[in-house]
Write an enzyme that holds these catalytic residues in place. Structure first.
Site, PDB file in Angstrom:
ATOM      1  N   GLU A   9     -37.390  51.360 -24.772  1.00  0.00           N
ATOM      2  CA  GLU A   9     -38.736  50.968 -25.182  1.00  0.00           C
ATOM      3  C   GLU A   9     -39.078  49.573 -24.669  1.00  0.00           C
ATOM      4  O   GLU A   9     -40.214  49.311 -24.256  1.00  0.00           O
ATOM      5  CB  GLU A   9     -38.837  51.051 -26.704  1.00  0.00           C
ATOM      6  CG  GLU A   9     -38.821  52.503 -27.191  1.00  0.00           C
ATOM      7  CD  GLU A   9     -38.317  52.668 -28.617  1.00  0.00           C
ATOM      8  OE1 GLU A   9     -38.295  51.667 -29.370  1.00  0.00           O
ATOM      9  OE2 GLU A   9     -37.933  53.800 -28.971  1.00  0.00           O
ATOM     10  N   TYR A  66     -35.617  49.560 -36.574  1.00  0.00           N
ATOM     11  CA  TYR A  66     -34.381  50.332 -36.531  1.00  0.00           C
ATOM     12  C   TYR A  66     -33.391  50.001 -37.655  1.00  0.00           C
ATOM     13  O   TYR A  66     -32.711  50.903 -38.146  1.00  0.00           O
ATOM     14  CB  TYR A  66     -33.732  50.187 -35.155  1.00  0.00           C
ATOM     15  CG  TYR A  66     -34.472  51.002 -34.122  1.00  0.00           C
ATOM     16  CD1 TYR A  66     -34.181  52.347 -33.934  1.00  0.00           C
ATOM     17  CD2 TYR A  66     -35.498  50.438 -33.363  1.00  0.00           C
ATOM     18  CE1 TYR A  66     -34.874  53.108 -33.010  1.00  0.00           C
ATOM     19  CE2 TYR A  66     -36.197  51.188 -32.445  1.00  0.00           C
ATOM     20  CZ  TYR A  66     -35.890  52.525 -32.267  1.00  0.00           C
ATOM     21  OH  TYR A  66     -36.591  53.280 -31.356  1.00  0.00           O
TER      22      TYR A  66
END
Length: 401
Positions: A140, A98
């Site tokens: 997640e 990310y």
């Protein structure tokens, strides 16, 4: 929730950013692949990049997320991201990806919008990104924990034990673990990713629905050979490879099951509407209902170009016949008279004749125009919008069109 200082900035700049998101995402992917070319070779779908559909889907997701933050600040936007989180888990994406994405996405915003991106604007949109990223990271992490695996540890070798032609362009592959242990449980409607090495050395990944009910011994996927037709992009790289090369005894890299289009427990009526290869998650649901001797009222709708193009046609009819409360409605664009199902209709599905109960739940899978049309019919018939669920094969363009 956005901070108080960022809300007015994002609200004021959302029209400009939203209008430029297509260009922003194009620049974002270009920048990221220049730094990390292996991501395009071994993680991202090269065909979706060539067609621009992945950029369009990302733009739609960012716009929807940002809009919800400013217009519905008291609601959790995590539901918007559930589909993305499941897709990421099926790919083995981890939290360390990310910062890379955020850096290139914000750089793309600055490159496209130029001087309009003041430090205040940059800070506000960086906050939007990290709210979205952290929601995905948390979702997640929960999925990995539920599966009992380390983050990203999703790939397992599976052996092909059976291969069967299900239509002229669709083949099913039955898979089992190589260590002799039972297959991992999944929920009816979920999918797995398959990672295939291509002749140029790239490893490309595609998702395929599990097309039977959960079984402790094997899984089954059904692969449609994808063809571009006009030569603008290559034919399906992975589907063609599997059609031409996957044989009994071969090993495939397969992910853990994922996906949020799943059949819930209960006894309320169901509407399972599919088109083309979209039949596969519906088969898993039907198979589960049949194996559990469900008494639920089930309306099964399927559309195809012709009976010849209808994968698992006989299996679908057999499963419906095993359910006392089920009915099958078939629609073919041509050659409906050749169908062994006496009630097959010609043309595209039109569901105005249905009389669904208000508590019905609908599941849709197929091309986007098909799902939009069916959803519209169901809403007009009184099915609540929250009870209509869908699965898109490929980038989710529902929010961007």
């Amino acid at each position: 929730m956005l901070s108080a200082q960022s809300v007015p900035v994002v609200r004021a700049t959302l029209p400009a950013v939203g209008a430029s998101l297509g260009t922003i995402t194009e620049v974002f992917y270009r920048r990221m692949f220049q730094e990390r070319p292996e991501l395009l070779r071994d993680l991202f779908n090269r065909t979706n990049q060539a067609t621009g559909s992945q950029r369009e889907a990302l733009a739609g997701a960012v716009a929807a997320f940002a809009t919800m933050l400013v217009e519905q600040p008291d609601e959790r936007p995590d539901a918007v991201l559930s589909r993305i989180a499941h897709k990421h888990v099926s790919l083995g994406v981890t939290a360390d990806s990310y910062p890379l994405v955020g850096r290139h996405l914000m750089a793309a915003v600055g490159e496209v919008l130029g001087d309009a991106v003041t430090p205040e604007v940059a800070a506000a949109w960086d906050e939007v990104y990290w709210l979205m990223a952290n929601a995905l990271i948390a979702a997640e992490a929960r999925l990995y924990a539920y599966a009992g695996v380390a983050d990203g540890d999703v790939w397992r070798p599976m052996e092909v034990t059976e291969r069967r032609l299900e239509a002229h362009d669709a083949v099913s592959l039955v898979l089992r673990r190589t260590d002799g242990l039972p297959t991992r449980p999944f929920l009816p409607g979920q999918y797995v990713s398959v990672r295939v090495e291509l002749p140029d050395g790239a490893h490309q990944i595609r998702q395929y629905s599990l097309s039977t009910a959960p079984d402790r011994k094997t899984w089954r996927i059904t692969v449609k050979r994808e063809t571009a037709g006009d030569g603008s992009v290559p034919d399906g790289e992975v589907s063609s490879r599997l059609h031409d090369n996957a044989q009994v005894g071969d090993l495939l890299d397969v992910s853990l099951p994922a996906g949020d289009l799943v059949l819930p427990d209960g006894d309320t009526p169901l509407i399972l509407a599919s088109a083309g290869i979209g039949i596969t998650p519906m088969l898993s649901m039907l198979d589960h209902l049949a194996r559990t001797s469900s008494a639920r009222q089930v309306t099964v709708v399927h559309a195809a170009r012709s009976p010849h193009d209808h994968p698992h046609r006989e299996e679908q009819a057999e499963l419906v016949a095993r359910l006392a409360g089920a009915e099958l409605q078939l629609w073919y664009e041509k050659d409906a008279h050749l169908s062994p199902h006496s009630g097959a209709r010609s043309g595209r599905p039109a569901l105005g004749h249905l009389r669904p109960r208000p508590d019905s739940t609908a599941y849709l899978c197929g091309p986007l125009p098909f799902m939009r049309a069916v959803r519209g019919d169901l809403l007009a018939l009184g099915v609540h919008p929250s009870a209509v669920h869908y699965e898109v094969f490929g980038p989710d363009l529902w929010l961007s069109r």
